[in-house]
Structure formats: structure tokens, C-alpha cells
Design an enzyme around this catalytic site. Structure first.
Site, PDB file in Angstrom:
ATOM      1  CB  CYS A  78      -0.940   0.001   1.199  1.00 17.19           C
ATOM      2  SG  CYS A  78      -1.989  -1.450   1.240  1.00 17.19           S
ATOM      3  CG  ASN A 118      -6.723  -0.781   1.367  1.00 15.85           C
ATOM      4  OD1 ASN A 118      -5.988  -0.422   0.452  1.00 15.85           O
ATOM      5  ND2 ASN A 118      -6.268  -1.241   2.509  1.00 15.85           N
ATOM      6  CG  HIS A 148      -3.120   3.206   2.330  1.00 11.88           C
ATOM      7  ND1 HIS A 148      -3.688   2.873   1.117  1.00 11.88           N
ATOM      8  CD2 HIS A 148      -3.184   2.069   3.090  1.00 11.88           C
ATOM      9  CE1 HIS A 148      -4.078   1.612   1.160  1.00 11.88           C
ATOM     10  NE2 HIS A 148      -3.783   1.109   2.341  1.00 11.88           N
TER      11      HIS A 148
HETATM   12  O1  UT7 Z   1      -3.820  -1.463   3.599  1.00  6.62           O
HETATM   13  C1  UT7 Z   1      -2.864  -2.016   4.436  1.00  6.62           C
HETATM   14  C2  UT7 Z   1      -3.017  -1.516   5.835  1.00  6.62           C
HETATM   15  N1  UT7 Z   1      -4.207  -2.083   6.420  1.00  6.62           N
HETATM   16  C3  UT7 Z   1      -4.758  -1.540   7.518  1.00  6.62           C
HETATM   17  O2  UT7 Z   1      -4.306  -0.523   7.964  1.00  6.62           O
HETATM   18  C4  UT7 Z   1      -5.907  -2.262   8.161  1.00  6.62           C
HETATM   19  C5  UT7 Z   1      -5.786  -2.148   9.671  1.00  6.62           C
HETATM   20  N2  UT7 Z   1      -6.812  -2.906  10.389  1.00  6.62           N
HETATM   21  C6  UT7 Z   1      -8.121  -2.596  10.345  1.00  6.62           C
HETATM   22  O3  UT7 Z   1      -8.519  -1.693   9.636  1.00  6.62           O
HETATM   23  C7  UT7 Z   1      -9.065  -3.367  11.225  1.00  6.62           C
HETATM   24  O4  UT7 Z   1      -8.337  -4.153  12.154  1.00  6.62           O
HETATM   25  C8  UT7 Z   1     -10.052  -4.285  10.455  1.00  6.62           C
HETATM   26  C9  UT7 Z   1     -11.057  -3.442   9.693  1.00  6.62           C
HETATM   27  C10 UT7 Z   1      -9.289  -5.184   9.495  1.00  6.62           C
HETATM   28  C11 UT7 Z   1     -10.841  -5.168  11.423  1.00  6.62           C
HETATM   29  O5  UT7 Z   1     -11.508  -4.355  12.383  1.00  6.62           O
HETATM   30  P1  UT7 Z   1     -11.422  -4.698  13.936  1.00  6.62           P
HETATM   31  O6  UT7 Z   1     -12.224  -3.700  14.637  1.00  6.62           O
HETATM   32  O7  UT7 Z   1      -9.958  -4.800  14.280  1.00  6.62           O
HETATM   33  O8  UT7 Z   1     -12.153  -6.085  14.007  1.00  6.62           O
HETATM   34  P2  UT7 Z   1     -11.612  -7.496  14.503  1.00  6.62           P
HETATM   35  O9  UT7 Z   1     -10.745  -8.112  13.472  1.00  6.62           O
HETATM   36  O10 UT7 Z   1     -11.062  -7.338  15.886  1.00  6.62           O
HETATM   37  O11 UT7 Z   1     -12.954  -8.319  14.574  1.00  6.62           O
HETATM   38  C12 UT7 Z   1     -14.008  -7.959  15.486  1.00  6.62           C
HETATM   39  C13 UT7 Z   1     -15.171  -8.896  15.262  1.00  6.62           C
HETATM   40  C14 UT7 Z   1     -14.782 -10.367  15.284  1.00  6.62           C
HETATM   41  O12 UT7 Z   1     -15.842 -11.081  15.883  1.00  6.62           O
HETATM   42  P3  UT7 Z   1     -15.736 -11.529  17.426  1.00  6.62           P
HETATM   43  O13 UT7 Z   1     -14.523 -12.396  17.511  1.00  6.62           O
HETATM   44  O14 UT7 Z   1     -15.623 -10.265  18.220  1.00  6.62           O
HETATM   45  O15 UT7 Z   1     -17.031 -12.277  17.632  1.00  6.62           O
HETATM   46  C15 UT7 Z   1     -14.712 -10.733  13.846  1.00  6.62           C
HETATM   47  O16 UT7 Z   1     -14.932 -12.083  13.608  1.00  6.62           O
HETATM   48  O17 UT7 Z   1     -15.756  -8.661  13.981  1.00  6.62           O
HETATM   49  C16 UT7 Z   1     -15.814  -9.891  13.246  1.00  6.62           C
HETATM   50  N3  UT7 Z   1     -15.629  -9.602  11.836  1.00  6.62           N
HETATM   51  C17 UT7 Z   1     -16.650  -9.331  10.993  1.00  6.62           C
HETATM   52  N4  UT7 Z   1     -17.969  -9.250  11.187  1.00  6.62           N
HETATM   53  C18 UT7 Z   1     -18.732  -8.933  10.123  1.00  6.62           C
HETATM   54  C19 UT7 Z   1     -14.457  -9.545  11.147  1.00  6.62           C
HETATM   55  N5  UT7 Z   1     -14.699  -9.232   9.856  1.00  6.62           N
HETATM   56  C20 UT7 Z   1     -16.052  -9.100   9.746  1.00  6.62           C
HETATM   57  C21 UT7 Z   1     -16.894  -8.772   8.672  1.00  6.62           C
HETATM   58  N6  UT7 Z   1     -18.228  -8.697   8.896  1.00  6.62           N
HETATM   59  N7  UT7 Z   1     -16.430  -8.532   7.424  1.00  6.62           N
END
Ligand code: UT7
Length: 330
Positions: free
Chosen positions: A112, A287, A257
């Protein structure tokens, strides 16, 4: 002392739009989760086009904007982590399509942050040689590598390309500084192994029966990358301001980004500045990896948001880990 300035920008987004609701029909996700956690509302998807097609169209748009002909280009760099082939490079194929016959063309892989790496490389080549004009492109077809059964990453990415022409001349304004860095200790945090040569050929037995499998996927330790992204964005802005004796109030726009609106809001809060200073469009395009910064830049340019003398900061971060910033006086 000759300066190096942006003289044109361009972009190309494939026509097909995939909404969050569309994704919720094929995986366990929903519009509310995606919007709240990321700020993404929809993304574009290249169907019959590849990375080269997107890059070429963005390049044509940037050349028109710069009022240059393809043969005026001396350096042509494409930043991408989703090339159509390992060989030839996307850049060489774009060169052929444009008939940019005088250019030296090659790709850069820095995920990225690719556009900032490519910009630094192009600037260095212009500074150190007789080359005058460089075409710098970020082009990605992320949806071709997405595993649409993995909701953790499938909802985050989209396809698109952005481009910029930079030129060396007696300019006062232009690129003031570009900083790039990597931290390979975080290499495992974002991976796209599908095309990687690390994977053994998939022969099942001594008879050499080939077993086809669908290994394409994007893996990300989301929370770890989130922490890295917020920290690095804030420190990169502080560092470049300090180095140039500027205050955040001297900056018209930060062009980050486009990974996640929460990362941007966090950085704005830490820098004690309104979120409006950060230009965002991930709601529309998600993204697009190396393409996100040049797409945003072209959109801002086309909307007339950038005036002569405005200071802007470009901020990239991503897989590698890679990160980089650029200070530009428009
Ligand atoms: O481009 C390169 C650089 N990339 C970045 O900078 C991305 C950085 N990271 C992020 O933007 C975030 O960490 C994400 C958007 C990828 C994820 O958000 P989060 O708030 O960190 O969510 P999480 O991974 O901690 O997941 C929270 C919950 C989980 O469920 P439980 O375990 O709490 O029951 C996941 O299973 O959300 C669930 N989950 C979803 N639910 C619905 C994960 N993906 C999804 C989804 N739809 N697509």
C-alpha cells in the site's frame, strides 16, 4: 537548483460497483459492520480488465492532464502488488500500450506504500540524470486475489489505478521531501501468498498428478496492523513537519492511504487537527492499496481543491511493513 513538480494527475476506476449489501449475500457480513469498522461503503471490481488495463487508462488521463505526449516520458514506474504477470512487468506492458518509446519502465512492489516508493524512485532518477519527465502509477486488481470466503479481508479491498506526471524544471514549488522506510520484522502481518514462489508445486504423488487448489487470499493481522498504522501515521506527520519547521496548521491537506476511517480519525485526534484535513474516499472505493493515494490526489485536483502554494502531505503504510511520507508544495 531545479525543482520537481506534479504537472498532471489521472485515475481510472473500473465500472462495476460492489456494495456492502452485495457482499453480505455471499458471506457472513453486513453493511453496518463494514461501515462502522472501516468507513467503506462500496468498492469497484475489474471484471474483464487487468492491472495493465487500469494502469494504462490512469496513465492516459494523467498525460492529458499534464498536456504531455507518451514520448515525452523518460521514466515510467508502476507500483503494484497485483501484477498481471511476474514477467513482463506491468510497466513494460503499459509502455507498449502507450507507445512511451523513450521511457525506461519498471515495477515497484511495496504494497500500500507503493506509490510513495515509486515517487521517491522517480524523483531520485530525475534528480540524478538528464531525465525530465516521469509517469508514476499505482494500479491494483485486489479483487482478483481476494478469497470471498474470508470476510476478514474480503470486505476491505477494491480495484483501481491512479497516476501522476512529475517534471524537472525551474520550479520553486513542488516535491519538498519524500521519506520511505521498511520494517521487515512485521512481514507476516499482511501476506498475499497466492502467487508466491515459496509454495511448492502441487504434485500429489510420484505419478505427478497435479492437484489444483485455490490459494488466493489476503491475510492480515488486522488489530496489529491497525496499531502500526495509527502510530506510524502520527509519527510520520510529526517528523516531516519538524524537519521542515512547519506546523500542522501550515498543511492544507493530508492525503493518507485509504485503509480505514478509524485510523484516520485517530491520527487526526492525536495531531489535534480536524479530520477534514485528511482527504478520504474509502467510502466509495475501499482500500485500493498502491492506487489509493494517486486516486485521491487526482480526485482532489479534479475538484479544484489544490491551489498553487498549498502544502500537502502524502502518507502511506502497509504490507512489508512499508511506510512513507511526502511533503509537497502544490
Ligand atoms: O492497507 C494495508 C493496511 N491495512 C490496515 O491498515 C488495516 C488495519 N486494520 C483494520 O482496519 C481493522 O483491524 C479491520 C477493519 C481489518 C478489522 O476491524 P477490527 O475492529 O480490528 O475487528 P476485529 O478483526 O477485531 O474483529 C471484530 C469482530 C470479530 O468477531 P468476534 O470475535 O468479536 O465475535 C470478527 O470475527 O468482527 C468480526 N468480523 C466481521 N464481522 C462482520 C471480522 N470481519 C467481519 C466482517 N463482517 N467482514
Amino acid at each position: 537548483m531545479k525543482g520537481i513538480k506534479f504537472i498532471g494527475t489521472g485515475s481510472y476506476l473500473p465500472e462495476k460497483t460492489i456494495s456492502n449489501d452485495d457482499l453480505s449475500k455471499i458471506m457472513d457480513t453486513n453493511d453496518e459492520w463494514i461501515r462502522q469498522r472501516t468507513g467503506i461503503g462500496q468498492r469497484r471490481m475489474a471484471i474483464e480488465e487487468g492491472c495493465v488495463d487500469l494502469a494504462t487508462k490512469a496513465a492516459i488521463s494523467a498525460l492529458e492532464n499534464a498536456k504531455l505526449k507518451p514520448e515525452d516520458i523518460d521514466v515510467l514506474i508502476v507500483a503494484t502488488c497485483t501484477p498481471d504477470n511476474y514477467c513482463p512487468s506491468v510497466a513494460c506492458m503499459v509502455q507498449e500500450k502507450l507507445l512511451a518509446v523513450n521511457a525506461v519502465a519498471f515495477d515497484i512492489s511495496a504494497a500500500c506504500t507503493g506509490f510513495i516508493f515509486a515517487l521517491k524512485t522517480a524523483e531520485s532518477l530525475l534528480k540524478s540524470s538528464e531525465y525530465k519527465n516521469a509517469l508514476v502509477i499505482g494500479s491494483e486488481v485486489m479483487t482478483k486475489l481476494i478469497n470471498f470466503e474470508n470476510r476478514n479481508t474480503a470486505v476491505l479491498f477494491g480495484d483501481g489505478a491512479g497516476a501522476a506526471v512529475i517534471s524537472k524544471n525551474d520550479f520553486e514549488n513542488g516535491i519538498k521531501d519524500i521519506y520511505i522506510k521498511t520494517d521487515g520484522s512485521g512481514a507476516g502481518l499482511i501476506t498475499m501468498p497466492a502467487l508466491g514462489s515459496i509454495k511448492d508445486a502441487n504434485f500429489e504423488d510420484k505419478e505427478f498428478t497435479y492437484v489444483s487448489d485455490n490459494t488466493r487470499d489476503i491475510f492480515m493481522e488486522g488489530r496489529e496492523v491497525f496499531k502500526f498504522a495509527t502510530t506510524i501515521m502520527v509519527s510520520m506527520v510529526k517528523d516531516i513537519l519538524e524537519k521542515h519547521n512547519l506546523d500542522i496548521s501550515d498543511i492544507k491537506y493530508v492525503v493518507p492511504h485509504q485503509a480505514n476511517i478509524r485510523i484516520i480519525d485517530y491520527a487526526a485526534k492525536k495531531l489535534k487537527v480536524s479530520s477534514d484535513v485528511f482527504y478520504t474516499n474509502m467510502e466509495e472505493y475501499a482500500n485500493t492499496s498502491a492506487a489509493s493515494i494517486p486516486i485521491a490526489l487526482h480526485e482532489m485536483n479534479a475538484k479544484g481543491l489544490l491551489s498553487k502554494g498549498d502544502n500537502i502531505i502524502l502518507l502511506g503504510f502497509g504490507g512489508g511493513l512499508t511506510f512513507g511520507s511526502a511533503l509537497i508544495t502544490w
